[in-house]
Scaffold this motif. Structure first.
Motif, short mmCIF file in Angstrom:
data_model
loop_
_atom_site.label_atom_id
_atom_site.label_comp_id
_atom_site.label_asym_id
_atom_site.label_seq_id
_atom_site.Cartn_x
_atom_site.Cartn_y
_atom_site.Cartn_z
N TYR A 72 0.92 -1.32 -0.12
CA TYR A 72 -0.07 0.11 -0.02
C TYR A 72 0.78 1.19 0.10
CZ TYR A 72 -3.32 -3.38 1.33
OH TYR A 72 -4.12 -4.59 1.27
N ALA A 73 0.46 2.28 -0.37
CA ALA A 73 1.13 3.54 -0.43
C ALA A 73 1.13 4.12 0.90
CB ALA A 73 0.12 4.52 -1.49
N SER A 74 2.33 4.93 1.09
CA SER A 74 2.39 5.67 2.50
C SER A 74 1.78 7.06 2.23
CB SER A 74 4.02 6.05 2.55
OG SER A 74 4.79 4.91 2.98
N MET A 86 -5.85 13.59 -4.60
CA MET A 86 -6.05 12.24 -4.78
C MET A 86 -7.43 11.67 -4.49
SD MET A 86 -3.72 11.08 -6.25
CE MET A 86 -3.08 12.62 -7.07
N MET A 87 -7.95 12.17 -3.43
CA MET A 87 -9.10 11.81 -2.87
C MET A 87 -10.22 12.21 -3.98
SD MET A 87 -8.39 9.73 -0.72
CE MET A 87 -9.79 9.17 0.21
N LEU A 88 -10.13 13.28 -4.48
CA LEU A 88 -11.15 14.11 -5.42
C LEU A 88 -11.01 13.32 -6.60
CD1 LEU A 88 -10.48 17.88 -4.67
CD2 LEU A 88 -12.69 16.50 -4.00
N ALA A 111 -17.48 7.64 -0.37
CA ALA A 111 -18.15 7.57 0.65
C ALA A 111 -17.82 9.00 1.51
CB ALA A 111 -18.01 6.54 1.46
N MET A 112 -16.84 9.70 1.04
CA MET A 112 -16.34 10.85 2.25
C MET A 112 -16.93 12.10 1.24
SD MET A 112 -12.38 9.59 2.48
CE MET A 112 -11.82 10.58 3.85
N ASP A 113 -16.95 13.22 2.59
CA ASP A 113 -17.45 14.73 1.78
C ASP A 113 -16.03 15.40 2.13
OD1 ASP A 113 -16.76 15.34 4.79
OD2 ASP A 113 -19.12 15.08 5.29
C1 HEC Z 1 -8.37 -2.23 1.60
C2 HEC Z 1 -7.22 -1.53 1.51
C3 HEC Z 1 -7.28 0.26 1.54
C4 HEC Z 1 -8.20 0.81 2.41
C5 HEC Z 1 -8.97 0.33 3.61
C6 HEC Z 1 -7.79 2.07 2.16
N1 HEC Z 1 -6.93 2.36 1.25
FE1 HEC Z 1 -6.08 4.13 0.24
N2 HEC Z 1 -5.04 2.87 -1.07
C7 HEC Z 1 -5.03 1.46 -1.15
C8 HEC Z 1 -4.15 1.19 -2.27
C9 HEC Z 1 -3.97 -0.27 -2.70
C10 HEC Z 1 -3.92 2.37 -2.81
C11 HEC Z 1 -2.72 2.29 -4.28
C12 HEC Z 1 -3.49 2.11 -5.20
C13 HEC Z 1 -2.34 1.75 -6.51
O1 HEC Z 1 -1.68 1.24 -6.20
O2 HEC Z 1 -2.99 2.49 -7.35
C14 HEC Z 1 -4.26 3.47 -2.08
C15 HEC Z 1 -3.98 4.67 -2.26
C16 HEC Z 1 -4.43 5.75 -1.65
C17 HEC Z 1 -4.11 6.99 -1.74
C18 HEC Z 1 -3.11 7.89 -3.18
C19 HEC Z 1 -1.83 7.58 -2.42
C20 HEC Z 1 -0.64 8.23 -3.31
O3 HEC Z 1 0.14 8.31 -3.05
O4 HEC Z 1 -0.95 8.59 -4.52
C21 HEC Z 1 -4.75 7.83 -0.94
C22 HEC Z 1 -4.50 9.40 -0.66
C23 HEC Z 1 -5.42 7.11 0.13
N3 HEC Z 1 -5.33 5.76 -0.45
C24 HEC Z 1 -6.12 7.44 1.12
C25 HEC Z 1 -6.89 6.39 1.75
C26 HEC Z 1 -7.97 6.98 3.00
C27 HEC Z 1 -8.21 8.18 3.35
C28 HEC Z 1 -8.65 5.80 3.23
C29 HEC Z 1 -9.64 5.79 4.34
C30 HEC Z 1 -10.85 6.76 4.33
C31 HEC Z 1 -8.19 4.87 2.64
N4 HEC Z 1 -7.08 5.10 1.67
C32 HEC Z 1 -8.41 3.49 2.91
C33 HEC Z 1 -5.86 0.80 -0.28
C34 HEC Z 1 -6.80 1.21 0.71
#
Ligand code: HEC
Ligand code: HEC
Length: 229
Positions: A72-74, A86-88, A111-113
């Motif tokens: 997963y991404a940091s 990113m979220m948008l 699901a987020m506002d």
């Molecule tokens: C089931 C696992 C999972 C959950 C739960 C999850 N994420 Fe993610 N998220 C990921 C993965 C996998 C990626 C990377 C996708 C890719 O490789 O393209 C990601 C990518 C992202 C990114 C982009 C990161 C970047 O550097 O561009 C953001 C921001 C993010 N997530 C925020 C959230 C937030 C806020 C929540 C909760 C509201 C959340 N994520 C919940 C798996 C998850």
């Protein structure tokens, strides 16, 4: 534990392809993006931590956004503007990649506002960066690519946009402290034009002529870079 189980269920739903139609959002211009980010509410770090826990972001992205595994991404120490973008982008389907687990982010973002988005962005920005790899001597060619670019391939230095320590600025992401596996995957997605959410597809241009070995070396370099801000 419950959080993990639910996240696994969500992930399974995403993997089985239950993510519906791709929304048709228009591409950003510098102007529309700047206005959108300016119009976002002010984020609150403590509320952001609550959202991060309640929405189970922590199951995949770790307690403070440091990523729970190398898959997963940091998100820690990321600029708030980039996290919001990113979220948008996920919400509107601008970021819509072929990596199956990325689909889950579309559902989660929808699901987020705006307030919740601004809050998690503030929370991640407040947490220090991770150093993933043992620092090791930097290959001279990679150092040149980062600091000087490569005129023969029209490559602008990474550091000119991402900062001397990979710390990012505004909508340009921090890339030091990024999980190397994710770094490689997303660079390959830009290169293959599966990731098209950035303004003018800039990163597609910068990755077009990079070799697989260079992408891996850049990921290792940034994963071992200590952030000095
Ligand atoms: C089931 C696992 C999972 C959950 C739960 C999850 N994420 Fe993610 N998220 C990921 C993965 C996998 C990626 C990377 C996708 C890719 O490789 O393209 C990601 C990518 C992202 C990114 C982009 C990161 C970047 O550097 O561009 C953001 C921001 C993010 N997530 C925020 C959230 C937030 C806020 C929540 C909760 C509201 C959340 N994520 C919940 C798996 C998850
Ligand atoms: C002209 C400025 C510019 C240059 C030069 C540049 N980048 Fe970027 N980069 C960006 C922007 C802006 C984004 C965010 C794009 C988006 O919104 O998806 C980005 C995104 C990224 C990402 C994705 C981060 C994430 O969390 O998903 C990585 C990795 C990356 N760049 C690495 C590099 C490397 C390595 C180089 C040098 C070979 C480089 N960039 C050169 C501006 C630049």
């Amino acid at each position: 534990m419950t959080a993990l189980i639910s996240a696994t269920l969500l992930a399974t739903a995403a993997i089985s392809g239950v993510h519906g139609e791709k929304p048709h959002a228009s591409s950003w211009s510098n102007f529309s993006l700047e206005n959108k980010i300016k119009a976002m509410p002010t984020g609150d770090t403590l509320r952001g931590q609550e959202v991060h826990e309640q929405m189970m972001c922590n199951a995949c992205h770790g307690e403070k956004g440091e990523s729970s595994s190398r898959n997963y991404a940091s998100l820690n120490a990321q600029t708030p503007e980039y996290t919001m973008k990113m979220m948008l982008d996920y919400q509107d389907g601008r970021r819509w990649e072929t990596f199956k687990q990325a689909n889950i982010m579309v559902k989660i973002a929808q699901a987020m506002d705006n307030q919740q988005i601004a809050d998690v962005a503030a929370f991640y920005a407040s947490n220090p960066a991770t150093v993933w790899n043992e620092p090791k001597p930097v290959d001279a060619k990679i150092d040149r690519l980062v600091r000087k670019g490569d005129a023969s391939r029209m490559l602008v230095p990474c550091a000119s946009c991402h900062g001397a320590h990979g710390e990012g600025k505004d909508i340009t992401p921090a890339i030091s402290g990024q999980v190397p596996e994710y770094f490689v995957r997303t660079m390959q997605a830009y290169k293959a034009k599966h990731r098209l959410n950035d303004v003018h597809e800039g990163m597609a241009q910068f990755t077009h002529d990079l070799t697989d070995a260079e992408i891996q070396a850049l990921a290792d370099y940034y994963a071992s870079l200590t952030r000095r801000q």
